[in-house]
Design a protein around this motif. Sequence first.
Motif, PDB file in Angstrom:
ATOM      1  N   LEU A 180      -4.847  -5.019  12.086  1.00 40.21           N
ATOM      2  CA  LEU A 180      -6.161  -4.393  11.986  1.00 40.21           C
ATOM      3  C   LEU A 180      -6.837  -4.716  10.660  1.00 40.21           C
ATOM      4  O   LEU A 180      -8.049  -4.861  10.608  1.00 40.21           O
ATOM      5  N   LEU A 181      -6.057  -4.764   9.575  1.00 36.28           N
ATOM      6  CA  LEU A 181      -6.677  -4.855   8.258  1.00 36.28           C
ATOM      7  C   LEU A 181      -6.459  -6.213   7.600  1.00 36.28           C
ATOM      8  O   LEU A 181      -7.394  -6.850   7.145  1.00 36.28           O
ATOM      9  N   MET A 182      -5.186  -6.657   7.549  1.00 36.04           N
ATOM     10  CA  MET A 182      -4.937  -7.884   6.793  1.00 36.04           C
ATOM     11  C   MET A 182      -5.523  -9.100   7.493  1.00 36.04           C
ATOM     12  O   MET A 182      -5.970 -10.040   6.835  1.00 36.04           O
ATOM     13  N   SER A 183      -5.555  -9.076   8.846  1.00 33.50           N
ATOM     14  CA  SER A 183      -6.078 -10.260   9.541  1.00 33.50           C
ATOM     15  C   SER A 183      -7.593 -10.366   9.409  1.00 33.50           C
ATOM     16  O   SER A 183      -8.176 -11.355   9.825  1.00 33.50           O
ATOM     17  N   LEU A 184      -8.247  -9.346   8.804  1.00 31.49           N
ATOM     18  CA  LEU A 184      -9.669  -9.503   8.507  1.00 31.49           C
ATOM     19  C   LEU A 184      -9.871 -10.551   7.414  1.00 31.49           C
ATOM     20  O   LEU A 184     -10.947 -11.131   7.295  1.00 31.49           O
ATOM     21  N   SER A 185      -8.857 -10.750   6.593  1.00 31.52           N
ATOM     22  CA  SER A 185      -8.892 -11.827   5.598  1.00 31.52           C
ATOM     23  C   SER A 185      -7.833 -12.847   6.007  1.00 31.52           C
ATOM     24  O   SER A 185      -6.751 -12.872   5.425  1.00 31.52           O
ATOM     25  N   PRO A 186      -8.097 -13.659   7.026  1.00 33.11           N
ATOM     26  CA  PRO A 186      -7.016 -14.400   7.686  1.00 33.11           C
ATOM     27  C   PRO A 186      -6.373 -15.480   6.827  1.00 33.11           C
ATOM     28  O   PRO A 186      -5.288 -15.952   7.162  1.00 33.11           O
ATOM     29  N   THR A 187      -7.034 -15.884   5.733  1.00 32.22           N
ATOM     30  CA  THR A 187      -6.403 -16.920   4.914  1.00 32.22           C
ATOM     31  C   THR A 187      -5.468 -16.318   3.882  1.00 32.22           C
ATOM     32  O   THR A 187      -4.754 -17.031   3.197  1.00 32.22           O
ATOM     33  N   TRP A 188      -5.488 -15.000   3.781  1.00 38.85           N
ATOM     34  CA  TRP A 188      -4.679 -14.337   2.751  1.00 38.85           C
ATOM     35  C   TRP A 188      -3.473 -13.688   3.406  1.00 38.85           C
ATOM     36  O   TRP A 188      -3.498 -13.346   4.587  1.00 38.85           O
ATOM     37  N   PHE A 189      -2.410 -13.522   2.651  1.00 40.60           N
ATOM     38  CA  PHE A 189      -1.236 -12.856   3.208  1.00 40.60           C
ATOM     39  C   PHE A 189      -0.516 -12.110   2.097  1.00 40.60           C
ATOM     40  O   PHE A 189      -0.542 -12.502   0.934  1.00 40.60           O
ATOM     41  N   SER A 190       0.083 -10.981   2.484  1.00 36.96           N
ATOM     42  CA  SER A 190       0.916 -10.233   1.552  1.00 36.96           C
ATOM     43  C   SER A 190       1.969  -9.531   2.376  1.00 36.96           C
ATOM     44  O   SER A 190       1.647  -8.799   3.307  1.00 36.96           O
ATOM     45  N   THR A 191       3.228  -9.786   2.059  1.00 41.63           N
ATOM     46  CA  THR A 191       4.296  -9.120   2.819  1.00 41.63           C
ATOM     47  C   THR A 191       4.362  -7.636   2.467  1.00 41.63           C
ATOM     48  O   THR A 191       5.006  -6.869   3.136  1.00 41.63           O
ATOM     49  N   MET A 192       3.682  -7.256   1.382  1.00 36.88           N
ATOM     50  CA  MET A 192       3.673  -5.869   0.949  1.00 36.88           C
ATOM     51  C   MET A 192       2.667  -5.037   1.726  1.00 36.88           C
ATOM     52  O   MET A 192       2.668  -3.813   1.628  1.00 36.88           O
ATOM     53  N   PHE A 193       1.798  -5.706   2.482  1.00 35.28           N
ATOM     54  CA  PHE A 193       0.643  -5.001   3.016  1.00 35.28           C
ATOM     55  C   PHE A 193       1.012  -3.871   3.986  1.00 35.28           C
ATOM     56  O   PHE A 193       0.392  -2.809   3.982  1.00 35.28           O
ATOM     57  N   GLY A 194       2.042  -4.105   4.813  1.00 36.34           N
ATOM     58  CA  GLY A 194       2.448  -3.075   5.760  1.00 36.34           C
ATOM     59  C   GLY A 194       2.906  -1.809   5.059  1.00 36.34           C
ATOM     60  O   GLY A 194       2.549  -0.693   5.448  1.00 36.34           O
ATOM     61  N   VAL A 195       3.677  -1.972   3.982  1.00 37.08           N
ATOM     62  CA  VAL A 195       4.156  -0.810   3.225  1.00 37.08           C
ATOM     63  C   VAL A 195       2.985  -0.113   2.543  1.00 37.08           C
ATOM     64  O   VAL A 195       2.939   1.117   2.446  1.00 37.08           O
ATOM     65  N   TYR A 196       2.045  -0.923   2.082  1.00 41.53           N
ATOM     66  CA  TYR A 196       0.847  -0.396   1.430  1.00 41.53           C
ATOM     67  C   TYR A 196       0.058   0.497   2.397  1.00 41.53           C
ATOM     68  O   TYR A 196      -0.342   1.613   2.057  1.00 41.53           O
ATOM     69  N   TYR A 197      -0.102  -0.001   3.626  1.00 42.35           N
ATOM     70  CA  TYR A 197      -0.800   0.775   4.657  1.00 42.35           C
ATOM     71  C   TYR A 197      -0.010   2.039   4.964  1.00 42.35           C
ATOM     72  O   TYR A 197      -0.557   3.138   5.041  1.00 42.35           O
ATOM     73  N   PHE A 198       1.318   1.904   5.085  1.00 38.53           N
ATOM     74  CA  PHE A 198       2.153   3.070   5.381  1.00 38.53           C
ATOM     75  C   PHE A 198       2.064   4.105   4.265  1.00 38.53           C
ATOM     76  O   PHE A 198       1.947   5.308   4.529  1.00 38.53           O
ATOM     77  N   ALA A 199       2.127   3.651   3.007  1.00 46.43           N
ATOM     78  CA  ALA A 199       2.146   4.594   1.884  1.00 46.43           C
ATOM     79  C   ALA A 199       0.884   5.445   1.881  1.00 46.43           C
ATOM     80  O   ALA A 199       0.943   6.665   1.704  1.00 46.43           O
ATOM     81  N   GLY A 200      -0.269   4.802   2.109  1.00 41.66           N
ATOM     82  CA  GLY A 200      -1.516   5.558   2.165  1.00 41.66           C
ATOM     83  C   GLY A 200      -1.523   6.552   3.310  1.00 41.66           C
ATOM     84  O   GLY A 200      -1.914   7.714   3.148  1.00 41.66           O
ATOM     85  N   ASN A 201      -1.029   6.108   4.485  1.00 47.97           N
ATOM     86  CA  ASN A 201      -1.004   6.997   5.647  1.00 47.97           C
ATOM     87  C   ASN A 201      -0.083   8.178   5.429  1.00 47.97           C
ATOM     88  O   ASN A 201      -0.391   9.305   5.810  1.00 47.97           O
ATOM     89  N   TRP A 202       1.058   7.912   4.848  1.00 49.13           N
ATOM     90  CA  TRP A 202       2.088   8.946   4.705  1.00 49.13           C
ATOM     91  C   TRP A 202       1.606  10.021   3.757  1.00 49.13           C
ATOM     92  O   TRP A 202       1.721  11.216   4.039  1.00 49.13           O
ATOM     93  N   VAL A 203       1.006   9.626   2.642  1.00 45.65           N
ATOM     94  CA  VAL A 203       0.566  10.642   1.690  1.00 45.65           C
ATOM     95  C   VAL A 203      -0.647  11.385   2.257  1.00 45.65           C
ATOM     96  O   VAL A 203      -0.797  12.592   2.051  1.00 45.65           O
ATOM     97  N   SER A 204      -1.480  10.700   3.059  1.00 44.95           N
ATOM     98  CA  SER A 204      -2.597  11.402   3.706  1.00 44.95           C
ATOM     99  C   SER A 204      -2.085  12.396   4.738  1.00 44.95           C
ATOM    100  O   SER A 204      -2.601  13.512   4.842  1.00 44.95           O
ATOM    101  N   ALA A 205      -1.073  11.981   5.512  1.00 43.05           N
ATOM    102  CA  ALA A 205      -0.531  12.882   6.527  1.00 43.05           C
ATOM    103  C   ALA A 205       0.079  14.110   5.870  1.00 43.05           C
ATOM    104  O   ALA A 205      -0.132  15.241   6.324  1.00 43.05           O
ATOM    105  N   LEU A 206       0.806  13.921   4.777  1.00 44.66           N
ATOM    106  CA  LEU A 206       1.380  15.062   4.064  1.00 44.66           C
ATOM    107  C   LEU A 206       0.281  15.985   3.558  1.00 44.66           C
ATOM    108  O   LEU A 206       0.399  17.213   3.609  1.00 44.66           O
ATOM    109  N   SER A 207      -0.835  15.381   3.085  1.00 43.26           N
ATOM    110  CA  SER A 207      -1.950  16.197   2.599  1.00 43.26           C
ATOM    111  C   SER A 207      -2.548  17.027   3.728  1.00 43.26           C
ATOM    112  O   SER A 207      -2.855  18.206   3.546  1.00 43.26           O
ATOM    113  N   MET A 208      -2.705  16.380   4.904  1.00 45.77           N
ATOM    114  CA  MET A 208      -3.249  17.109   6.059  1.00 45.77           C
ATOM    115  C   MET A 208      -2.345  18.281   6.429  1.00 45.77           C
ATOM    116  O   MET A 208      -2.822  19.378   6.738  1.00 45.77           O
ATOM    117  N   ILE A 209      -1.028  18.046   6.425  1.00 48.21           N
ATOM    118  CA  ILE A 209      -0.092  19.122   6.752  1.00 48.21           C
ATOM    119  C   ILE A 209      -0.224  20.233   5.718  1.00 48.21           C
ATOM    120  O   ILE A 209      -0.328  21.419   6.060  1.00 48.21           O
TER     121      ILE A 209
END
Lengths: 177, 403
Positions: free
Chosen positions: B203-232
């Motif tokens: 959804l996000l990284m392929s918007l910049s298709p020439t760029w790649f980062s193996t960290m990106f999935g964890v980055y997306y997860f980290a933001g989601n996880w802390v947001s989910a904890l905040s919502m709870i």
Amino acid sequence: MNNQAVMGNFTDVNVLMHAAEKIRDAGYTDFDIFTPYPVHGLDKVMGVKRTILPYISFGAGATGLMTAIGLMYWTGAVDYKLSIGGKPFFSAFFGLPIMFELTILLTALATFGGLWYLCGLPRWYNEYQHDEGFRRAQDDIFVVSIFSTDKRFSLDTAKHLLTELHASDVRVVDAQV
Amino acid sequence: MQSLNLEGSPVAGKLQTLAFAMMGIGVALTAMAVVMGGMQHFYAVWTLGFSYVLGITITMMFFSGLQFLVRAGWSTSVRRISELYSGYVPIIILGFIPVILGLFSGELFPWSNPETWSANGLKLAEHQIHVVHTKHAFLNNTFFLARIGLYVCVWVLFYLYIIKGSIAQDNSTDYSTTKRNYKIAAPFLIFYALTITFAGFDLLMSLSPTWFSTMFGVYYFAGNWVSALSMIAIVVVMLHKAGHLKGFVTVEHFHDIGKLMFAFTVFWAYIAFCQYMLIWYSNIPEETEFFIHRTHGGWEILAWTSLVLHFVVPFFVLIRQDFKRKGNVLVIAGIIILIANFLDLCWVVLPVFNPHFSMNGSEFGPALLLFGGLLFTFVAQARKTNIVAVNDPYLQESIELVS
């Protein structure tokens, strides 16, 4: 004269909690309770103040951070400038791992050392460990002891108080140095 | 079995009003995005808002599954909150439809037609087109759709087994569903990790298709996880204040959720910085492109804002023990984190479509709409389901928690 302690044994946690509260309310500050296992909430009813350890940790962490910044800035950008691949002489970006590591290192060491200091460690023996009843605090009873170093201490009132709080085997124990 | 739902509760009514207000403003801003920015702008802001709310919703299931996996005692009295949020899973997955429409229109993902894709004067250069062609085996319409279908299947199964199983425990006389959850939580969490990572890539990284980062999935997860904890945290504090969780949730639970929020704001910063520093240091054009684009043309405002709001402010708000034990402080920190996480995703998505910083408020449209939907679903679920896992074997342990 050697230090003394008035000790009393308890077997019921609820009675112990109540006793701790009463001793605290009587104004004693230098008393302790020895238990075979951690009793939740006992520190609260004893009136034990919150530890200052977090402040020691924070101070050490801030010192570590400043040390790292100062070290890298002075060596890299002042004392011995080396151009490596056109990188800046000092930058928060490559510096951050070192800042982080030194912060963590000093925090961890200060927390460990501070904990030992605040707990009075290392302590090889307890002055009252020769007492048979006191040893049972490691096994099956709770031992409340009021120390003679407390400024309000008097042998009779302390004994009287513990008896009133339903302690069994109230006794005076001489410290053995 | 006692019933503990929010039927007839004034706080549920308030939350519902808030949800409707958010959805109303969201619809208006989304319409504004279409009218003012055209379809491409709509697809962009939809992908942005959708990734934001999708990540939070899916991660709510992760929260519940994680508690089953580790047999957590402390969290039992707040775990149901995350499961009520998870009721949004069957609805949020419909949000993939505009993304797929954007894919087929060729305006959203530069890799879908690298030669002709353009946005506000941005185009792929000759060498970039070549790079995108070499990635064709992964980035093509068919495989993209297949992957999305797979994620949806995994998430729906996750919902039907773990979440529904946990809710079914309330009216059950034996512990069979809880025992089953203990067994299946581990495989499901492996699939969660894979799907959230690849959803971030797609959804996000392929918007910049020439760029790649193996960290990106964890980055997306980290933001989601802390947001989910905040919502709870926010909802637990609200319901506790309204008296709904009395006897189940204490200040000790606030403290534990606060600790997790604190830890994972630091984790987010750690991941974000790891990604940035390695690329900054090696200084290879194919990697730096992403950050150069996002730290010039005004986009650096978002980079600094998300650094300050996503890390510095929550770090100093949540560092003290007595602050973590105050419900109001948790709510404030939670709201800051939620806003910061959205701005962080803005920083990832929006520069793809514009070389210069430009935000007119329509970016918030789909996010508000879907977020309002999340809140509304929460209220609707809470009105018919117990808000505490009343029959969970660890509930008593959780009530007696001393952190």
